[in-house]
Design a protein around this motif. Structure first.
Motif, PDB file in Angstrom:
ATOM      1  N   LYS A   1      13.277  -0.697  12.813  1.00 36.69           N
ATOM      2  CA  LYS A   1      13.981  -1.696  12.512  1.00 36.69           C
ATOM      3  C   LYS A   1      12.959  -2.552  11.400  1.00 36.69           C
ATOM      4  O   LYS A   1      12.018  -2.801  12.117  1.00 36.69           O
ATOM      5  N   CYS A   2      13.396  -2.783  10.235  1.00 39.44           N
ATOM      6  CA  CYS A   2      12.725  -3.484   9.214  1.00 39.44           C
ATOM      7  C   CYS A   2      12.240  -4.736   9.747  1.00 39.44           C
ATOM      8  O   CYS A   2      13.337  -5.668  10.207  1.00 39.44           O
ATOM      9  N   ILE A   3      11.045  -5.253  10.093  1.00 41.92           N
ATOM     10  CA  ILE A   3      10.610  -6.565  10.273  1.00 41.92           C
ATOM     11  C   ILE A   3      10.906  -7.594   9.101  1.00 41.92           C
ATOM     12  O   ILE A   3      10.377  -8.721   9.451  1.00 41.92           O
TER      13      ILE A   3
ATOM     14  N   SER B   1       5.574  -6.624   2.084  1.00 41.02           N
ATOM     15  CA  SER B   1       6.985  -6.368   1.905  1.00 41.02           C
ATOM     16  C   SER B   1       6.985  -5.003   0.970  1.00 41.02           C
ATOM     17  O   SER B   1       5.950  -5.036  -0.013  1.00 41.02           O
ATOM     18  N   CYS B   2       7.922  -4.127   1.363  1.00 37.51           N
ATOM     19  CA  CYS B   2       7.917  -2.715   0.343  1.00 37.51           C
ATOM     20  C   CYS B   2       8.824  -3.282  -0.963  1.00 37.51           C
ATOM     21  O   CYS B   2       8.970  -2.237  -1.770  1.00 37.51           O
ATOM     22  N   CYS B   3       9.361  -4.509  -1.254  1.00 39.14           N
ATOM     23  CA  CYS B   3       9.855  -4.845  -2.316  1.00 39.14           C
ATOM     24  C   CYS B   3       8.887  -5.294  -3.592  1.00 39.14           C
ATOM     25  O   CYS B   3       9.216  -6.201  -4.339  1.00 39.14           O
TER      26      CYS B   3
ATOM     27  N   CYS C   1       3.919   4.406   4.752  1.00 41.35           N
ATOM     28  CA  CYS C   1       3.818   3.083   3.886  1.00 41.35           C
ATOM     29  C   CYS C   1       4.077   1.839   4.181  1.00 41.35           C
ATOM     30  O   CYS C   1       3.845   0.942   4.069  1.00 41.35           O
ATOM     31  N   CYS C   2       5.046   2.011   5.381  1.00 44.84           N
ATOM     32  CA  CYS C   2       5.614   0.861   6.227  1.00 44.84           C
ATOM     33  C   CYS C   2       4.839   0.658   7.465  1.00 44.84           C
ATOM     34  O   CYS C   2       4.587   1.283   8.377  1.00 44.84           O
ATOM     35  N   GLU C   3       4.344  -0.629   7.446  1.00 45.00           N
ATOM     36  CA  GLU C   3       3.289  -1.036   8.564  1.00 45.00           C
ATOM     37  C   GLU C   3       4.058  -0.924   9.904  1.00 45.00           C
ATOM     38  O   GLU C   3       3.509  -0.768  10.696  1.00 45.00           O
TER      39      GLU C   3
HETATM   40  S1  SF4 Z   1       7.350  -2.183   4.765  1.00 47.95           S
HETATM   41 FE1  SF4 Z   1       8.631  -1.889   6.472  1.00 47.95          FE
HETATM   42  S2  SF4 Z   1       8.893  -3.379   7.834  1.00 47.95           S
HETATM   43 FE2  SF4 Z   1       7.868  -4.156   5.615  1.00 47.95          FE
HETATM   44  S3  SF4 Z   1       9.826  -4.841   4.637  1.00 47.95           S
HETATM   45 FE3  SF4 Z   1       9.320  -2.890   4.020  1.00 47.95          FE
HETATM   46  S4  SF4 Z   1      10.738  -1.486   5.517  1.00 47.95           S
HETATM   47 FE4  SF4 Z   1      10.496  -3.875   6.304  1.00 47.95          FE
END
Ligand code: SF4
Length: 329
Positions: free
Chosen positions: A13-15, A22-24, A117-119
């Motif tokens: 689940k995205c935190i 952030s991946c944004c 790539c997502c922590e």
């Molecule tokens: S890198 Fe992962 S946990 Fe961080 S905002 Fe993006 S999807 Fe969510």
């Protein structure tokens, strides 16, 4: 459709605002045509704001106009998404909905995973050293039609069996270096030739040629490469102190899961190169871990996450860099 996923897939689940990264930020976010059409109908000031922030990239694809810090214009100061807040999750484009999931399609089988790539994904992978398992769903599905690309499917099934042998070795209690020798022997038997895995200096030379994702990568990379001999002198005490056998087995298993089967798309001709890519990746991550250990005399879960994530962003999230390292072009 048969699906195969790592066992931690369901726990993701995205935190969101708790994410340190952030991946944004720092990536181009392409908006699929179906979503951009939906954005035409969003009323009011927010609809206007969305439309004003859509631009075309050099490939003529619609994407969000990033700000000067390369942040998505809808990522607010609390690192929450204003599109979700104003319009709900259904208004997200497919990249934002799916990220960090990935799908490898082999006709009757789809392999699904979560990108390193997502922590949060790294945390799920690295928080325990329990062997990684893969879950197969709809295994008993009966297919009445032939796969469209029969050759791809056949290449894949051959690889699937080889990969099962690799996973068995990785999940065993053997020493990591012994596992690598056994894995290499399995691949040699499959390709019917001797293979030479990249040395540390070959790995670093290869990575030096990759397209840097940002200046931080370049600075980090040279701080590793320029001091590698000092770091390597500490490998033995590092191994004794951190006991990474199971963790590196797990990382290698997951990198193999994501990448090795892709050689099915090139008629399995590059199998040994894909294998070398996977083993080199884990060796590179270990070198980064040794660097931290030399600098701080310890290695925390946070450090491990950072090193895996840095590798993933620089290497596996760039098709260009993956191709360069596998095919040398
Ligand atoms: S890198 Fe992962 S946990 Fe961080 S905002 Fe993006 S999807 Fe969510």
């Amino acid at each position: 459709m048969i699906t195969i996923k790592p066992d931690f897939y369901k726990n993701f689940k995205c935190i969101a605002d708790k994410c340190t990264d952030s991946c944004c930020v720092g990536w181009e976010i392409i908006v699929d045509s179906e979503t951009s059409e939906k954005y035409e109908d969003i009323k009011g000031d927010f609809g206007e704001k969305i439309r004003m922030n859509l631009v075309k990239d050099e490939d003529n694809e619609i994407c969000f106009k990033l700000d000067e810090k390369e942040r998505c214009p809808f990522l607010n100061k609390n690192n929450l998404c204003d599109i979700i807040i104003n319009c709900g999750e259904d208004a997200l484009c497919s990249i934002c909905t799916e990220h960090p999931r990935f799908y490898n399609d082999f006709q009757k089988v789809i392999e699904c995973g979560l990108g390193l790539c997502c922590e949060e994904v790294c945390r799920l992978l690295l928080e325990t050293d329990k062997p990684l398992k893969y879950i197969t769903e709809n295994e008993d599905e009966v297919f009445t039609e032939q796969p469209i690309d029969k050759e791809l499917y056949e290449n894949y099934t051959g690889l699937y069996n080889i990969r099962e042998e690799l996973f068995e070795v990785l999940n065993s209690d053997k020493d990591f270096d012994d596992k690598i020798l056994l894995l290499k022997a399995i691949i040699e038997q499959a390709v019917n030739e001797k293979i030479v895995l990249d040395s540390d200096s070959a790995i670093l030379s290869g990575y030096e040629k990759t397209e840097p994702i940002n200046e931080e990568w370049t600075e980090y990379f040279y701080s590793l490469k320029d001091n590698i001999n000092d770091y390597l002198k500490k490998e033995k005490p590092f191994d004794e102190a951190t006991n990474g056998n199971k963790i590196y087995s797990k990382i290698l298993s997951y990198i193999i899961f994501r990448h090795l089967s892709n050689s099915a798309y090139s008629n399995n001709e590059g199998l040994k190169d894909y294998f070398n890519f996977c083993v080199s990746a884990v060796r590179f991550i270990k070198l980064c871990d040794i660097k931290i250990y030399c600098e701080t005399n310890t290695l925390t879960l946070k450090d491990r996450i950072e090193n895996v994530k840095r590798w993933s962003k620089q290497i596996e999230y760039s098709d260009l860099n993956v191709e360069l390292l596998i095919f040398g072009e």
